[in-house]
Design a protein around this motif. Structure first.
Motif, PDB file in Angstrom:
ATOM      1  N   SER A 152       0.767  -1.290   0.160  1.00 50.96           N
ATOM      2  CA  SER A 152      -0.231  -0.069  -0.076  1.00 50.96           C
ATOM      3  C   SER A 152       0.720   1.267  -0.027  1.00 50.96           C
ATOM      4  CB  SER A 152      -0.911  -0.018   1.048  1.00 50.96           C
ATOM      5  OG  SER A 152      -0.325   0.128   2.389  1.00 50.96           O
ATOM      6  N   VAL A 153       2.091   1.345   0.721  1.00 46.94           N
ATOM      7  CA  VAL A 153       2.884   2.451   0.809  1.00 46.94           C
ATOM      8  C   VAL A 153       3.419   2.585  -0.695  1.00 46.94           C
ATOM      9  CG1 VAL A 153       5.032   3.294   1.887  1.00 46.94           C
ATOM     10  CG2 VAL A 153       3.281   2.404   3.384  1.00 46.94           C
ATOM     11  N   LEU A 154       4.160   1.266  -0.998  1.00 46.11           N
ATOM     12  CA  LEU A 154       4.837   1.448  -2.319  1.00 46.11           C
ATOM     13  C   LEU A 154       3.920   1.829  -3.470  1.00 46.11           C
ATOM     14  CD1 LEU A 154       6.994  -1.816  -1.944  1.00 46.11           C
ATOM     15  CD2 LEU A 154       7.880   0.614  -1.926  1.00 46.11           C
ATOM     16  N   ASN A 155       2.646   1.425  -3.436  1.00 49.55           N
ATOM     17  CA  ASN A 155       1.811   1.749  -4.538  1.00 49.55           C
ATOM     18  C   ASN A 155       1.619   3.156  -4.650  1.00 49.55           C
ATOM     19  OD1 ASN A 155       1.005  -0.962  -4.884  1.00 49.55           O
ATOM     20  ND2 ASN A 155      -0.820  -1.039  -3.939  1.00 49.55           N
ATOM     21  N   ILE A 156       1.447   3.985  -3.430  1.00 51.70           N
ATOM     22  CA  ILE A 156       1.198   5.409  -3.585  1.00 51.70           C
ATOM     23  C   ILE A 156       2.532   6.103  -3.715  1.00 51.70           C
ATOM     24  CG2 ILE A 156       0.779   7.368  -1.770  1.00 51.70           C
ATOM     25  CD1 ILE A 156      -1.839   5.744  -2.334  1.00 51.70           C
ATOM     26  N   LYS A 157       3.647   5.556  -3.318  1.00 50.23           N
ATOM     27  CA  LYS A 157       4.892   5.910  -3.862  1.00 50.23           C
ATOM     28  C   LYS A 157       5.029   6.114  -5.451  1.00 50.23           C
ATOM     29  CE  LYS A 157       7.518   5.665   0.257  1.00 50.23           C
ATOM     30  NZ  LYS A 157       9.135   5.961   0.726  1.00 50.23           N
ATOM     31  N   PHE A 158       4.748   5.061  -6.005  1.00 53.12           N
ATOM     32  CA  PHE A 158       4.874   4.669  -7.504  1.00 53.12           C
ATOM     33  C   PHE A 158       3.898   5.639  -8.079  1.00 53.12           C
ATOM     34  CE2 PHE A 158       3.786   2.965 -11.409  1.00 53.12           C
ATOM     35  CZ  PHE A 158       4.963   2.974 -12.046  1.00 53.12           C
ATOM     36  N   SER A 159       2.456   5.677  -7.652  1.00 50.76           N
ATOM     37  CA  SER A 159       1.465   6.460  -8.235  1.00 50.76           C
ATOM     38  C   SER A 159       1.860   7.912  -8.136  1.00 50.76           C
ATOM     39  CB  SER A 159       0.125   6.129  -7.519  1.00 50.76           C
ATOM     40  OG  SER A 159      -0.851   6.894  -7.998  1.00 50.76           O
ATOM     41  N   THR A 160       2.509   8.335  -7.025  1.00 51.64           N
ATOM     42  CA  THR A 160       2.812   9.975  -7.063  1.00 51.64           C
ATOM     43  C   THR A 160       4.054  10.176  -7.927  1.00 51.64           C
ATOM     44  OG1 THR A 160       2.126   9.970  -4.540  1.00 51.64           O
ATOM     45  CG2 THR A 160       3.815  11.363  -5.317  1.00 51.64           C
ATOM     46  N   SER A 161       4.772   9.343  -8.046  1.00 52.58           N
ATOM     47  CA  SER A 161       5.976   9.476  -9.051  1.00 52.58           C
ATOM     48  C   SER A 161       5.460   9.659 -10.389  1.00 52.58           C
ATOM     49  CB  SER A 161       7.188   8.329  -8.637  1.00 52.58           C
ATOM     50  OG  SER A 161       8.139   8.420  -9.558  1.00 52.58           O
ATOM     51  N   TYR A 162       4.612   8.681 -10.570  1.00 59.27           N
ATOM     52  CA  TYR A 162       4.008   8.689 -11.985  1.00 59.27           C
ATOM     53  C   TYR A 162       3.467   9.948 -12.238  1.00 59.27           C
ATOM     54  CZ  TYR A 162       1.153   7.412 -15.965  1.00 59.27           C
ATOM     55  OH  TYR A 162       0.654   7.608 -17.261  1.00 59.27           O
ATOM     56  N   ASN A 165       3.148  14.949 -15.343  1.00 59.33           N
ATOM     57  CA  ASN A 165       3.075  16.230 -15.328  1.00 59.33           C
ATOM     58  C   ASN A 165       4.138  17.093 -16.005  1.00 59.33           C
ATOM     59  OD1 ASN A 165       0.331  16.162 -14.567  1.00 59.33           O
ATOM     60  ND2 ASN A 165       0.928  16.311 -12.334  1.00 59.33           N
ATOM     61  N   LYS A 166       5.242  16.478 -15.342  1.00 58.56           N
ATOM     62  CA  LYS A 166       6.574  17.157 -15.965  1.00 58.56           C
ATOM     63  C   LYS A 166       6.810  16.900 -17.495  1.00 58.56           C
ATOM     64  CE  LYS A 166      10.514  18.895 -15.280  1.00 58.56           C
ATOM     65  NZ  LYS A 166      10.632  20.564 -14.763  1.00 58.56           N
ATOM     66  N   ILE A 167       6.556  15.882 -17.860  1.00 53.15           N
ATOM     67  CA  ILE A 167       6.611  15.507 -19.382  1.00 53.15           C
ATOM     68  C   ILE A 167       5.672  16.238 -20.126  1.00 53.15           C
ATOM     69  CG2 ILE A 167       6.196  13.482 -21.058  1.00 53.15           C
ATOM     70  CD1 ILE A 167       7.863  11.622 -19.001  1.00 53.15           C
ATOM     71  N   GLN A 168       4.457  16.072 -19.708  1.00 56.42           N
ATOM     72  CA  GLN A 168       3.450  17.375 -20.296  1.00 56.42           C
ATOM     73  C   GLN A 168       3.950  18.624 -20.572  1.00 56.42           C
ATOM     74  OE1 GLN A 168      -0.126  17.016 -17.836  1.00 56.42           O
ATOM     75  NE2 GLN A 168      -1.264  16.200 -19.680  1.00 56.42           N
ATOM     76  N   ASP A 169       4.941  19.141 -19.406  1.00 48.20           N
ATOM     77  CA  ASP A 169       5.261  20.457 -19.615  1.00 48.20           C
ATOM     78  C   ASP A 169       6.320  20.605 -20.539  1.00 48.20           C
ATOM     79  OD1 ASP A 169       3.403  21.548 -17.589  1.00 48.20           O
ATOM     80  OD2 ASP A 169       5.071  21.386 -16.027  1.00 48.20           O
ATOM     81  N   ILE A 170       7.324  19.497 -20.812  1.00 45.93           N
ATOM     82  CA  ILE A 170       8.506  19.549 -21.469  1.00 45.93           C
ATOM     83  C   ILE A 170       8.080  19.275 -22.904  1.00 45.93           C
ATOM     84  CG2 ILE A 170      10.561  18.100 -22.348  1.00 45.93           C
ATOM     85  CD1 ILE A 170      10.812  17.245 -19.246  1.00 45.93           C
ATOM     86  N   VAL A 171       7.126  18.573 -23.270  1.00 44.31           N
ATOM     87  CA  VAL A 171       6.463  18.302 -24.675  1.00 44.31           C
ATOM     88  C   VAL A 171       5.838  19.794 -25.180  1.00 44.31           C
ATOM     89  CG1 VAL A 171       4.567  17.339 -25.892  1.00 44.31           C
ATOM     90  CG2 VAL A 171       6.006  15.896 -24.522  1.00 44.31           C
ATOM     91  N   LYS A 172       5.468  20.356 -24.501  1.00 44.80           N
ATOM     92  CA  LYS A 172       5.009  21.822 -24.822  1.00 44.80           C
ATOM     93  C   LYS A 172       5.907  22.738 -25.361  1.00 44.80           C
ATOM     94  CE  LYS A 172       0.966  21.932 -21.643  1.00 44.80           C
ATOM     95  NZ  LYS A 172       0.376  22.418 -20.442  1.00 44.80           N
ATOM     96  N   ILE A 173       7.218  22.563 -24.884  1.00 44.00           N
ATOM     97  CA  ILE A 173       8.326  23.537 -25.124  1.00 44.00           C
ATOM     98  C   ILE A 173       9.389  22.881 -26.247  1.00 44.00           C
ATOM     99  CG2 ILE A 173       8.097  24.739 -22.998  1.00 44.00           C
ATOM    100  CD1 ILE A 173      10.856  23.301 -22.249  1.00 44.00           C
TER     101      ILE A 173
END
Length: 118
Positions: free
Chosen positions: A94-104, A109-117
């Motif tokens: 349960s802890v690892l699922n949340i860590k992974f989900s948060t990281s994903y 979101n970061k990749i969305q920003d990068i693709v825009k530029i």
């Protein structure tokens, strides 16, 4: 537990892996955003049904994509979760699922920003 680096994506390293091809990087980043979207509920359902091998394969896909794009945090959290799912290490799913989900989510979101530029 292994310390998780803060690095969401190392563009310099990603470009190095692709021999500096910016167009290819943009294509791969766009593919990451559109081809297969991580679903935490789907992962939890597989785990709850005892389908740990399928859950490990599911995580392996995203972890591998993270490695290929130099997304250190996603690759690291994915490896940690996959190791527990495959019984190689012990940990709290349960802890690892949340860590992974948060990281994903942060990486997505970061990749969305990068693709825009790009």
């Amino acid at each position: 537990m292994t310390e998780i680096p803060d690095e969401l994506i190392n563009l310099k390293e990603a470009l190095k892996l692709l021999d500096g091809e910016v167009g290819l990087l943009k294509d791969l980043l766009t593919s990451f955003l559109k081809d297969k979207i991580f679903d935490l509920n789907h992962l939890i359902e597989m785990e709850s049904n005892g389908n740990l091998d399928e859950a490990a394969k599911y995580i392996h896909y995203f972890k591998g994509a993270g490695r290929q794009l130099a997304c250190t945090n996603l690759a690291t959290t994915g490896q940690m979760l996959e190791d527990v799912l495959r019984g190689k290490k012990e940990g709290d799913l349960s802890v690892l699922n949340i860590k992974f989900s948060t990281s994903y989510t942060q990486t997505y979101n970061k990749i969305q920003d990068i693709v825009k530029i790009l």
